[in-house]
Design an enzyme around this catalytic site. Structure first.
Site, short mmCIF file in Angstrom:
data_model
loop_
_atom_site.label_atom_id
_atom_site.label_comp_id
_atom_site.label_asym_id
_atom_site.label_seq_id
_atom_site.Cartn_x
_atom_site.Cartn_y
_atom_site.Cartn_z
N ASP A 18 27.23 6.11 -30.59
CA ASP A 18 26.89 7.38 -30.10
C ASP A 18 25.50 7.58 -29.98
O ASP A 18 24.97 8.20 -29.16
CB ASP A 18 27.78 8.37 -30.83
CG ASP A 18 29.37 8.21 -30.79
OD1 ASP A 18 29.86 7.29 -29.87
OD2 ASP A 18 29.93 8.74 -31.54
N SER B 201 29.72 15.16 -29.52
CA SER B 201 29.03 16.47 -30.05
C SER B 201 28.11 16.24 -31.28
O SER B 201 27.23 16.90 -31.23
CB SER B 201 29.93 17.31 -29.99
OG SER B 201 30.78 17.35 -31.01
N GLY C 147 35.13 18.07 -30.40
CA GLY C 147 36.29 17.70 -30.56
C GLY C 147 36.85 17.09 -29.36
O GLY C 147 38.19 16.89 -29.45
#
Length: 428
Positions: free
Chosen positions: A203, A148, A143
């Protein structure tokens, strides 16, 4: 560093510690030994926010903070999943997995694992993948806007790649960038279609295609990459990450709304993506002063202005970093990079409207202390900020940000050092 600042730093596990933690969780949960441990890094973006799904440019680095997965093949097509951050064991039938909104929808964090197998098979990169037992541990804060979720999906992707003999990632000492680009595509589909997170691909590219010691210049239109040297230590600089603890989620509606607005604006302008507008702007073929009045919607004008100028800022920073390869990063070169990073945050705050109280507070406090520049990083609506800081002033900047949060009666932020780290691969 002072003791108080040091305790606020989120440590990155080394490979031995990460592998041991993952193997221990595997043995405790499933019994027996895992066949191996694979890992993938979180990422922080230096500049180039919300450009990936607009065909633009981005400049992330892989973090030393990683997600580790201990894995063993099964004889069936089932997944059994356990995470140190979640309760219980989740089970998924790979033959039943389907996109969000279908009968095969997978909910929660297991969707990021199951989606990888589904996407590899949908892309024709694999068929009949074996089921897995997977134990997940991570030192990538969740978060926090540090990816992640991509660290999870990419760590599982390289595990499946090796265990199923796909040969896409290549050996650690000679990775295959073309094969890793295919894995990026699969992991993006996994997040977009199975997890329901509308990410644009930056990402996953950082997690799979980054290189230790370099920033990754990613062309999100054609998927090509360039490794740009980033030696902050030589210039006695640190890239400080401030995790504001204001949680965000890519699956939230605000992120998707921004993407839809950009796509709608591109359609009005008659271009395939906003990168096309940025290219015309750079070459003075069609400046923003001419383009923006063609959009009747003020929201679209603001979003387009951010994307176009942000792509320009990526190119500007990369040019300065290339200049710095011949001399340490200081003087006018450092000042120019700092200007671009500050301008990026201002644009994200005012034109793209994805900042928040905590991000602005972190940025303002760092700028008001000893930071050369500061900006939010990631998708926004919470998450993290970065500050470019002289190593000798790291304590002062950390303390200034912490004090600003305490004075505002906000939850204390956490901090970590961003160092350009290695991509996903086998750890043990």
């Amino acid at each position: 560093m002072s003791e108080s600042a040091e305790t606020a730093m989120l440590p990155a596990w080394d490979a031995v510690e990460g592998a041991e933690r993952a193997r221990e969780l595997f043995a405790t949960t499933f019994g027996g030994e895992a066949e191996g441990v694979w890992s993938a890094p979180g990422r922080v973006n230096i500049v180039g926010e919300h450009t990936d799904y607009n065909g633009g440019l981005a400049l992330p680095i892989a973090l030393p903070h990683r997600t580790y997965v201990a894995v063993a093949r099964r004889s069936d097509r089932r997944l059994r999943l356990v995470s140190s951050a979640a309760d219980g064991v989740a089970e998924v039938d790979l033959d039943a997995v389907g996109p969000v909104g279908t009968a095969g929808e997978v909910t929660g964090w297991p969707s990021y694992v199951a989606g990888v197998a589904w996407a590899l098979e949908q892309e024709g990169l694999a068929s009949g993948l074996p089921g897995l037992d997977v134990a997940v541990v991570s030192c990538v804060p969740t978060g926090s806007g540090l990816s992640s979720s991509a660290a999870l999906s990419c760590s599982v992707a390289v595990a499946w790649d090796e265990l199923a003999g796909l040969g896409l990632a290549g050996p650690a000492d000679d990775p295959s960038d073309a094969g890793r680009a295919d894995l990026v595509t699969a992991c993006v589909r996994a997040e977009n279609e199975i997890a329901g997170a509308p990410t644009g691909g930056m990402d996953q590219a950082a997690a799979l295609r980054a290189r230790e010691g370099d920033a990754l210049l990613l062309d999100c239109r054609d998927g090509s990459v360039e490794h740009v040297p980033l030696d902050l230590a030589e210039a006695a600089l640190e890239l400080l990450v401030v995790d504001t603890r204001a949680e965000h989620s890519h699956a939230g509606g605000e992120y998707g709304q921004r993407r839809a607005t950009c796509e709608a604006a591109a359609k009005v302008l008659g271009v395939p993506d906003l990168r096309t507008v940025a290219e015309a702007h750079v070459h003075s073929q069609d400046t923003l002063d001419h383009v923006l009045p063609r959009l009747a919607d003020d929201e679209q004008r603001k979003r387009v202005r951010h994307v176009v100028t942000e792509i320009d800022r990526v190119e500007y920073v990369v040019a300065r970093l290339r200049d710095s390869s011949r001399a340490p990063l200081h003087g006018a070169t450092l000042e120019n990079i700092a200007w671009a990073l500050d301008a990026s945050h201002n644009s994200l705050r005012d034109d793209y409207e994805v900042s928040c109280r905590e991000l602005d507070l972190a940025v303002d406090a760092a700028r008001g202390s000893w930071a050369h520049a500061a900006r939010m990083t990631g998708g926004g609506f919470g998450g993290s900020a970065i500050a470019l800081v002289d190593t000798r002033h790291l304590d002062e900047v950390t303390a200034a940000v912490a004090k600003a949060f305490a004075d505002a009666d906000l939850r204390a932020p956490a901090f970590l050092r961003a160092v350009a780290a290695a991509p996903a691969g086998r750890t043990a």
